[in-house]
Every structure is written in C-alpha cells, then in structure tokens.
Design an enzyme around this catalytic site. Structure first.
Site, mmCIF file in Angstrom:
data_model
loop_
_atom_site.group_PDB
_atom_site.id
_atom_site.type_symbol
_atom_site.label_atom_id
_atom_site.label_comp_id
_atom_site.label_asym_id
_atom_site.label_seq_id
_atom_site.Cartn_x
_atom_site.Cartn_y
_atom_site.Cartn_z
ATOM 1 N N LYS A 326 -1.398 1.191 -0.573
ATOM 2 C CA LYS A 326 -1.692 0.659 0.757
ATOM 3 C C LYS A 326 -2.627 1.567 1.553
ATOM 4 O O LYS A 326 -2.810 2.744 1.236
ATOM 5 C CB LYS A 326 -0.393 0.399 1.522
ATOM 6 C CG LYS A 326 0.355 -0.817 0.982
ATOM 7 C CD LYS A 326 1.538 -1.212 1.840
ATOM 8 C CE LYS A 326 2.156 -2.508 1.333
ATOM 9 N NZ LYS A 326 3.353 -2.914 2.103
ATOM 10 N N ARG A 360 8.634 -1.129 -4.871
ATOM 11 C CA ARG A 360 7.778 -2.262 -5.251
ATOM 12 C C ARG A 360 6.384 -1.712 -5.555
ATOM 13 O O ARG A 360 5.717 -1.176 -4.666
ATOM 14 C CB ARG A 360 7.730 -3.289 -4.109
ATOM 15 C CG ARG A 360 6.923 -4.539 -4.417
ATOM 16 C CD ARG A 360 7.004 -5.522 -3.257
ATOM 17 N NE ARG A 360 6.271 -6.756 -3.537
ATOM 18 C CZ ARG A 360 4.986 -6.937 -3.286
ATOM 19 N NH1 ARG A 360 4.274 -5.967 -2.719
ATOM 20 N NH2 ARG A 360 4.402 -8.078 -3.581
#
Length: 379
Positions: A326, A360
C-alpha cells in the site's frame, strides 16, 4: 557463572518451562514479564494524583504532566506503565476511588489477560478486475485457478477473491458487473472442489454477489463497509459465514480527501463495537476485525493503528491487517507498488507482534517464510 540479557519479546512461558519452574510460578512470573503502556486522555487531575500514588504503591508508575500535583489544570493526559500483575492489582484498587476512577477500573480491566493467537493465518489476494492498484494480483479464467493453487502450495490459509477495486479514488461498479467478473472463478472453484483444500473469502459488499459465493463453498465475507448493508449481515448469519468487519472513513472514491480523527484508535474501536453488536444481532458468530489500513487514514493514523494493534484485542475478536504494497510504504520510503514487498513484510510482522493473527497479502510465499523466521527468533 554466565550472565545473559534476554530479549523481552521471547516466549517467556517457554523459557520458564525450560528452567523447570512449577505451573503456579509460571503464571505469576509470566504476568510480571508482560508490560502494559496505557495512555489515558482527559483524566480528572484529582484522579491522576490518586492513580499515581496507587500505581507507585504496587511498583507500577504513572507519567503525568508538570503541575499535576498542584492541580495546575483541571484535566490531564497520562501514561500508565504496569506489568500484567500490577494492572490487575490496580484495577481492584481503583474500584473504590472517586473522580471517575471506578469507571477507569473497568476500562483497565478489559486490558487484563489479552488473548494473543498462537497461529498466524495468511490470506492470499486474488483480483478478478483489471484496475486494482497492484497489477500482479489480477487474474482471470484458468490463470486464476492456477494462481490459487500456487498460493495454496505457498502456504495460503485463505484465498480472498475480489471483483471490484477499492483503491483510493476508485469508483464502484454494478453488482451485475461484479458478479460477471467473479462468477467464472467461483464456478471453477466449486466444480473442482478447491474449497476442500483451503478457505475461500469474498471481498464484496453486494448481497447478490455474496449470496452466489456462499452457495458455492465460500465461508468468509470480507466487507470493506463493515456490514453497512443489513442484507449482507443477514446473509452471513443465515449461511453461518465469518464476517470481516473493516473500518473505512468515507468511500473509496473520496476516503483519502483530508481524513481526520479525534483519536483514530478510539474512533475505530467505537465503530467496531457498533458493528459487532449489529453482526451478533443477525446471528453472526465468527467475526474478524480489520482497522482498514489506507481506507480514510493519514500516514500517522495507519502507523498508530499498526503499532497499537493490541488495543483492539480487548474486543475478543481476531484481528486482520492488510497493508500489502500500500501507498503508506511509499510515504515512508518512496517506491512503486512493485517495490514494496520489504515494507509490506515489515508492517505485517509488526502487526503480528501486536496481536494481529491474519495478514492479507499479495506475496504468500515471502510472508510464509518471514513469519516462520519471526517465530523462530521469538523462541
């Protein structure tokens, strides 16, 4: 004589067992080896002075601002430093004290005996859309099945399938379009009975798509809206599915436009409590919480939620963290999504250390290796 300083992150219970300490002694010493740092905001200054003395009387401490002893300001922020055993003792002391300390004792008690999961599960990401922020996670048709089989071999405990991008600025698509994207993959998984080899999760908040997946072997619904839709909650309850409740401020299209919090930890916890109550009212028994890294969060918010992940363990639910590749990594160390594996590993290992038990990820094999090495280092 040999003297060795040990890390305070080792498995203390295992070390005590190795020494041959008896069972009762292990419990007592393990509590002494667990340190709590608890920030208390907006505390009555009188309560702060009482709490300071009570903490000192049992060997703990309370950091207070200058002028607290003379009540220079009516309310103060403080930091409690206590072992597990000291915290338990302090809880008992404050139950009979004035200035709101009885209420504080109940808050402090919720941090006693926090449950850290021994097992860490890896959730592998598979995107059936062509606009997810990381191109290497996009698969269609037979290639999607091959990718799933590869992730299972690499150590994925859960496969999370999504058909809609939720990156900042993304625009939602219709339920019909989302189902068109994921249906071929869901059908293939069902026909090949791959749900017998691993657990499948659907990253969706559309009832029509969710119903289709739950009828075909999926057992987890990963809802970025945190069960905002009553029908999603009803489906999870009726199918006995696990619900992942994620926090998001705003919507993907606008969530990164000046997000703001009074206290990101307190605000996220308040959201979790509301949605847990809703989930349970619909008969959902298995709930996983996700702070929503990057979903309506500034860099400082993301860092606070990751480094203080253990705060949410008092809610009694498993914690999932998803920071794989991210942009917060880019904000710390400028890099493209292709160059953020190392940052992903660093974030996820820190979150696991703080109580997260599901990660995740885009890179299953690398995370499986990192987690195994991390466990070995802890002893």
């Amino acid at each position: 004589m040999v003297v060795e300083k040990l890390s305070n992150t080792i498995d203390l219970r295992r070390e005590l067992k190795t020494l041959g300490v008896d069972g009762g002694g292990i419990s007592i010493l393990e509590d002494k080896g667990s340190l709590h740092l608890i920030r208390i905001r907006d505390l009555h200054v009188g309560a702060a002075n009482i709490l300071k003395q009570d903490a000192l009387s049992i060997g703990a401490d309370l950091a207070v601002p200058k002028g607290t002893v003379t009540a220079l300001t009516p309310r103060v922020d403080v930091l409690l430093i206590a072992s597990e055993r000291q915290l338990q003792q302090l809880v008992k002391k404050e139950k009979a004290q004035p200035f709101g300390l009885k209420q504080l004792s109940m808050e402090l008690e919720s941090f006693c005996h926090l449950k850290y999961e021994n097992r860490v599960s890896i959730m592998g990401i598979l995107n059936a859309n062509d606009d997810s922020f990381y191109h290497a996670s996009r698969f269609q048709g037979s290639q999607a099945i091959k990718r799933i089989e590869t992730m299972i071999q690499e150590g994925a405990d859960i496969i999370d399938l999504g058909g809609v991008s939720s990156r900042p600025g993304s625009v939602a698509v219709s339920a019909e379009e989302e189902l068109r994207r994921v249906r071929p993959i869901i059908d293939a998984l069902y026909e090949q009975r791959l749900y017998e080899k691993t657990t499948f999760s659907l990253d969706s908040y559309e009832p029509e798509v969710i119903s289709y997946a739950l009828e075909r072997g999926f057992t987890i619904i990963n809802d970025i809206t945190g069960l905002a839709n009553d029908e999603v909650a009803r489906l999870c309850g009726s199918y006995g599915a696990t619900a992942v409740i994620m926090h998001m401020q705003g919507e993907p299209v606008n969530m990164q436009e000046n997000p703001a919090y009074f206290s990101v930890i307190a605000d996220v916890e308040h959201f979790f409590r509301e949605r847990i109550a809703k989930a349970e009212s619909y008969g959902i028994k298995e709930i996983i919480l996700d702070c929503g890294i990057g979903f309506g969060k500034r860099l400082e918010d993301n860092l606070s939620l990751i480094t203080n992940q253990s705060h949410f363990l008092r809610l009694g639910k498993k914690m999932l963290v998803g920071a794989s590749r991210k942009s917060m990594i880019d904000a710390i160390s400028p890099s493209s999504s292709d160059e953020r594996l190392a940052g992903s590993l660093a974030i996820h290992l820190k979150a696991i250390e703080q109580g997260a038990s599901i990660v995740r990820v885009h890179d299953v094999k690398e995370h499986a290796q990192a987690i195994n090495v991390w466990k070995a280092l802890r002893g």
